[in-house]
Write a protein that holds these residues in place. Structure first.
Motif, PDB file in Angstrom:
ATOM      1  N   GLU A  17     -32.882 -39.409  68.058  1.00 44.27           N
ATOM      2  CA  GLU A  17     -34.176 -40.077  68.141  1.00 44.27           C
ATOM      3  C   GLU A  17     -34.954 -39.532  69.328  1.00 44.27           C
ATOM      4  N   VAL A  18     -36.263 -39.529  69.229  1.00 44.67           N
ATOM      5  CA  VAL A  18     -37.105 -39.009  70.301  1.00 44.67           C
ATOM      6  C   VAL A  18     -36.878 -39.770  71.601  1.00 44.67           C
ATOM      7  N   THR A  19     -36.510 -41.037  71.508  1.00 43.83           N
ATOM      8  CA  THR A  19     -36.245 -41.843  72.703  1.00 43.83           C
ATOM      9  C   THR A  19     -34.987 -41.393  73.437  1.00 43.83           C
ATOM     10  N   ASP A  20     -34.140 -40.591  72.750  1.00 40.33           N
ATOM     11  CA  ASP A  20     -32.907 -40.087  73.371  1.00 40.33           C
ATOM     12  C   ASP A  20     -33.058 -38.666  73.912  1.00 40.33           C
ATOM     13  N   PHE A  21     -34.226 -38.055  73.697  1.00 40.73           N
ATOM     14  CA  PHE A  21     -34.400 -36.644  74.065  1.00 40.73           C
ATOM     15  C   PHE A  21     -34.196 -36.378  75.561  1.00 40.73           C
ATOM     16  N   GLU A  22     -34.713 -37.279  76.398  1.00 37.50           N
ATOM     17  CA  GLU A  22     -34.660 -37.029  77.841  1.00 37.50           C
ATOM     18  C   GLU A  22     -33.236 -36.919  78.361  1.00 37.50           C
ATOM     19  N   ASP A  23     -32.310 -37.691  77.783  1.00 37.64           N
ATOM     20  CA  ASP A  23     -30.910 -37.667  78.223  1.00 37.64           C
ATOM     21  C   ASP A  23     -30.057 -36.706  77.397  1.00 37.64           C
ATOM     22  N   SER A  24     -30.675 -36.039  76.433  1.00 33.99           N
ATOM     23  CA  SER A  24     -29.910 -35.195  75.508  1.00 33.99           C
ATOM     24  C   SER A  24     -29.449 -33.889  76.159  1.00 33.99           C
ATOM     25  N   PHE A  25     -28.316 -33.419  75.710  1.00 35.92           N
ATOM     26  CA  PHE A  25     -27.793 -32.107  76.103  1.00 35.92           C
ATOM     27  C   PHE A  25     -28.768 -31.000  75.707  1.00 35.92           C
ATOM     28  N   PHE A  26     -29.594 -31.278  74.684  1.00 29.58           N
ATOM     29  CA  PHE A  26     -30.517 -30.277  74.146  1.00 29.58           C
ATOM     30  C   PHE A  26     -31.955 -30.481  74.640  1.00 29.58           C
ATOM     31  N   TYR A  27     -32.143 -31.245  75.696  1.00 25.47           N
ATOM     32  CA  TYR A  27     -33.497 -31.537  76.178  1.00 25.47           C
ATOM     33  C   TYR A  27     -34.286 -30.254  76.469  1.00 25.47           C
ATOM     34  N   GLY A  28     -33.647 -29.276  77.091  1.00 19.59           N
ATOM     35  CA  GLY A  28     -34.329 -28.016  77.409  1.00 19.59           C
ATOM     36  C   GLY A  28     -34.842 -27.315  76.173  1.00 19.59           C
ATOM     37  N   VAL A  29     -34.086 -27.401  75.082  1.00 23.93           N
ATOM     38  CA  VAL A  29     -34.506 -26.781  73.819  1.00 23.93           C
ATOM     39  C   VAL A  29     -35.693 -27.537  73.234  1.00 23.93           C
ATOM     40  N   TYR A  30     -35.627 -28.868  73.262  1.00 23.65           N
ATOM     41  CA  TYR A  30     -36.752 -29.672  72.771  1.00 23.65           C
ATOM     42  C   TYR A  30     -38.029 -29.360  73.547  1.00 23.65           C
ATOM     43  N   LYS A  31     -37.893 -29.239  74.867  1.00 25.41           N
ATOM     44  CA  LYS A  31     -39.068 -28.976  75.701  1.00 25.41           C
ATOM     45  C   LYS A  31     -39.653 -27.599  75.406  1.00 25.41           C
ATOM     46  N   SER A  32     -38.779 -26.601  75.249  1.00 25.69           N
ATOM     47  CA  SER A  32     -39.253 -25.244  74.911  1.00 25.69           C
ATOM     48  C   SER A  32     -39.945 -25.231  73.551  1.00 25.69           C
ATOM     49  N   ALA A  33     -39.395 -25.974  72.603  1.00 27.48           N
ATOM     50  CA  ALA A  33     -40.001 -26.053  71.268  1.00 27.48           C
ATOM     51  C   ALA A  33     -41.396 -26.664  71.360  1.00 27.48           C
ATOM     52  N   PHE A  34     -41.543 -27.694  72.176  1.00 25.36           N
ATOM     53  CA  PHE A  34     -42.835 -28.358  72.344  1.00 25.36           C
ATOM     54  C   PHE A  34     -43.848 -27.424  73.007  1.00 25.36           C
ATOM     55  N   GLU A  35     -43.409 -26.680  74.028  1.00 31.16           N
ATOM     56  CA  GLU A  35     -44.297 -25.736  74.714  1.00 31.16           C
ATOM     57  C   GLU A  35     -44.745 -24.620  73.775  1.00 31.16           C
ATOM     58  N   ASN A  36     -43.818 -24.148  72.942  1.00 28.94           N
ATOM     59  CA  ASN A  36     -44.172 -23.112  71.959  1.00 28.94           C
ATOM     60  C   ASN A  36     -45.124 -23.661  70.901  1.00 28.94           C
ATOM     61  N   LEU A  37     -44.939 -24.909  70.542  1.00 32.46           N
ATOM     62  CA  LEU A  37     -45.828 -25.541  69.569  1.00 32.46           C
ATOM     63  C   LEU A  37     -47.257 -25.604  70.114  1.00 32.46           C
ATOM     64  N   VAL A 105     -42.591 -37.900  76.283  1.00 34.62           N
ATOM     65  CA  VAL A 105     -41.237 -37.533  76.729  1.00 34.62           C
ATOM     66  C   VAL A 105     -41.183 -36.103  77.257  1.00 34.62           C
ATOM     67  N   MET A 106     -41.962 -35.196  76.669  1.00 36.17           N
ATOM     68  CA  MET A 106     -41.883 -33.785  77.035  1.00 36.17           C
ATOM     69  C   MET A 106     -42.472 -33.485  78.422  1.00 36.17           C
ATOM     70  N   LYS A 107     -43.432 -34.286  78.859  1.00 35.72           N
ATOM     71  CA  LYS A 107     -43.992 -34.160  80.217  1.00 35.72           C
ATOM     72  C   LYS A 107     -44.452 -32.732  80.532  1.00 35.72           C
ATOM     73  N   VAL A 108     -45.279 -32.181  79.654  1.00 36.97           N
ATOM     74  CA  VAL A 108     -45.823 -30.845  79.898  1.00 36.97           C
ATOM     75  C   VAL A 108     -47.342 -30.917  79.886  1.00 36.97           C
ATOM     76  N   ASP A 109     -47.972 -29.908  80.490  1.00 36.91           N
ATOM     77  CA  ASP A 109     -49.432 -29.861  80.508  1.00 36.91           C
ATOM     78  C   ASP A 109     -49.975 -29.641  79.091  1.00 36.91           C
ATOM     79  N   LYS A 110     -51.167 -30.114  78.858  1.00 36.27           N
ATOM     80  CA  LYS A 110     -51.881 -29.903  77.592  1.00 36.27           C
ATOM     81  C   LYS A 110     -51.235 -30.607  76.397  1.00 36.27           C
ATOM     82  N   ASN A 111     -50.364 -31.595  76.655  1.00 34.44           N
ATOM     83  CA  ASN A 111     -49.717 -32.246  75.512  1.00 34.44           C
ATOM     84  C   ASN A 111     -50.689 -33.033  74.643  1.00 34.44           C
ATOM     85  N   ASP A 112     -51.891 -33.320  75.180  1.00 36.23           N
ATOM     86  CA  ASP A 112     -52.895 -34.029  74.382  1.00 36.23           C
ATOM     87  C   ASP A 112     -53.411 -33.172  73.230  1.00 36.23           C
ATOM     88  N   ILE A 113     -53.242 -31.850  73.353  1.00 38.22           N
ATOM     89  CA  ILE A 113     -53.651 -30.940  72.271  1.00 38.22           C
ATOM     90  C   ILE A 113     -52.882 -31.253  70.994  1.00 38.22           C
TER      91      ILE A 113
END
Length: 364
Positions: A17-37, A105-113
């Protein structure tokens, strides 16, 4: 950092679940996916703006079409069992069901896009299930058509020429038909025996050569039909286990590169990059077998060509490598569920042994 394992779902895709992403072992992958998106969405907007600006000039429109072939792939890369499919599907599910929370959850710049976009997500495509004559373009069009028919079933009460919804639906169906005919045209290798058939085929080929533009227009109208009031619409394709289509992986890569690098399409894929690279090398070797035989080229050169080809198809920055437990320096919390009380200790010990063996195997 946490890994959650359900014993009863050991061999299936497990959604986080998205609510578990921050504590996930794969958080770095989720964040990279979001930045690429975000990067793909921004690139798409620039391409669209340039196309609209130069739409009246065919020469500039041609240049813009070439520029629009910016890479639109996000690849989750890892070995079998590394969690790449589960991570990919978990991320896409968050995009589909809780985009606002994902952005927070991703806490990156430009996420409003991203929150201003609409993503129409097709069902997962599994190339390992393709039949002999299937190709990726036909499968994509078929999945689009299926979703369209499922979402907008036939309504006889609207079937009149004055009804705007009916006209839009009719226009979209005509585009589906046109694109499908174009796809079948580029597949044909038949010879024609009379002049009428030759002239007809030349006409068909002119349609086939414009296939990329036809697909672009179909997707544009398709997205407008689903979300007529939104500007930033994207069709999302999900291709799981890309490298398992051993016979046609090279053909699939080339069809995607030619016809699906479009500014209103985003492609997510999960694959073993080493295996895909070997399949592309095999294709090169087959096509260049005479040159190989005559020693005009060697295996190292073929390997280099394959690498450069795949670098254009999936640039390094778009490859999201799944983390390995053996290389993780931070403390990992292991949560295991799904035990039966009678054999809880046995299953727990067996699982820890498997994790330990995997850790040793992944060390260099």
């Amino acid at each position: 950092m946490k890994i959650k394992i359900d014993i009863n779902e050991k061999y299936t895709i497990r959604l986080e679940e998205v609510t578990d992403f921050e504590d996930s072992f794969f958080y770095g992958v989720y964040k990279s996916a979001f930045e690429n998106l975000i990067e793909i969405v921004e690139s798409s907007k620039k391409a669209k703006d340039n196309t609209d600006k130069n739409n009246s000039n065919s020469f500039f429109r041609l240049i813009d079409d070439e520029k629009a072939k910016d890479n639109n792939i996000i690849a989750f890369v890892g070995e079998r069992g590394s969690g790449k499919s589960s991570t990919m599907i978990s991320f896409i599910n968050a995009v589909k069901t809780n985009l606002k929370k994902l952005s927070e959850v991703m806490k990156v710049d430009k996420n409003d896009i991203i929150t201003k976009c609409n993503f129409e997500i097709l069902d997962v495509i599994d190339p390992s299930l393709f039949e002999k004559n299937d190709n990726i373009l036909e499968i994509v069009i078929a999945k689009m058509f299926h979703k369209f028919k499922e979402t907008f079933p036939s309504d006889n009460s609207c079937n009149n020429d004055k009804n705007s919804k009916y006209q839009s639906k009719k226009s979209l169906l005509e585009k589906f038909e046109s694109v499908y005919k174009s796809i079948k045209t580029i597949e044909k290798n038949d010879k024609y025996s009379n002049e009428d058939e030759i002239i007809e085929e030349i006409s068909n080929l002119s349609t086939g050569t414009n296939l990329r533009n036809n697909i672009q227009e179909l997707i544009k109208e398709y997205l407008n039909f689903f979300s007529p009031k939104k500007d930033n619409n994207f069709l999302v394709l999900i291709i799981d286990d890309f490298d398992l289509n051993i016979k046609h992986a090279g053909e699939m890569v080339e069809l995607i590169r030619k016809y699906l690098f479009l500014h209103n399409v985003i492609i997510f894929t999960a694959l073993n990059f080493s295996d895909l690279s070997l399949l592309i090398q095999q294709d090169y070797s087959t096509h260049l077998k005479i040159a190989l035989k005559n020693k005009q080229i060697n295996n190292d050169e073929i390997k280099d060509k394959s690498y450069r080809y795949l670098e254009k198809f999936i640039p390094y920055t778009r490859r999201l490598f799944l983390p390995e437990i053996s290389k993780e320096k931070h403390l990992i919390k292991l949560e295991i569920i799904g035990f039966n009380k009678d054999d809880e200790i046995i299953k727990y010990d067996k699982l820890l042994l498997e994790l330990e063996e995997k850790s040793k195997k992944n060390k260099y």
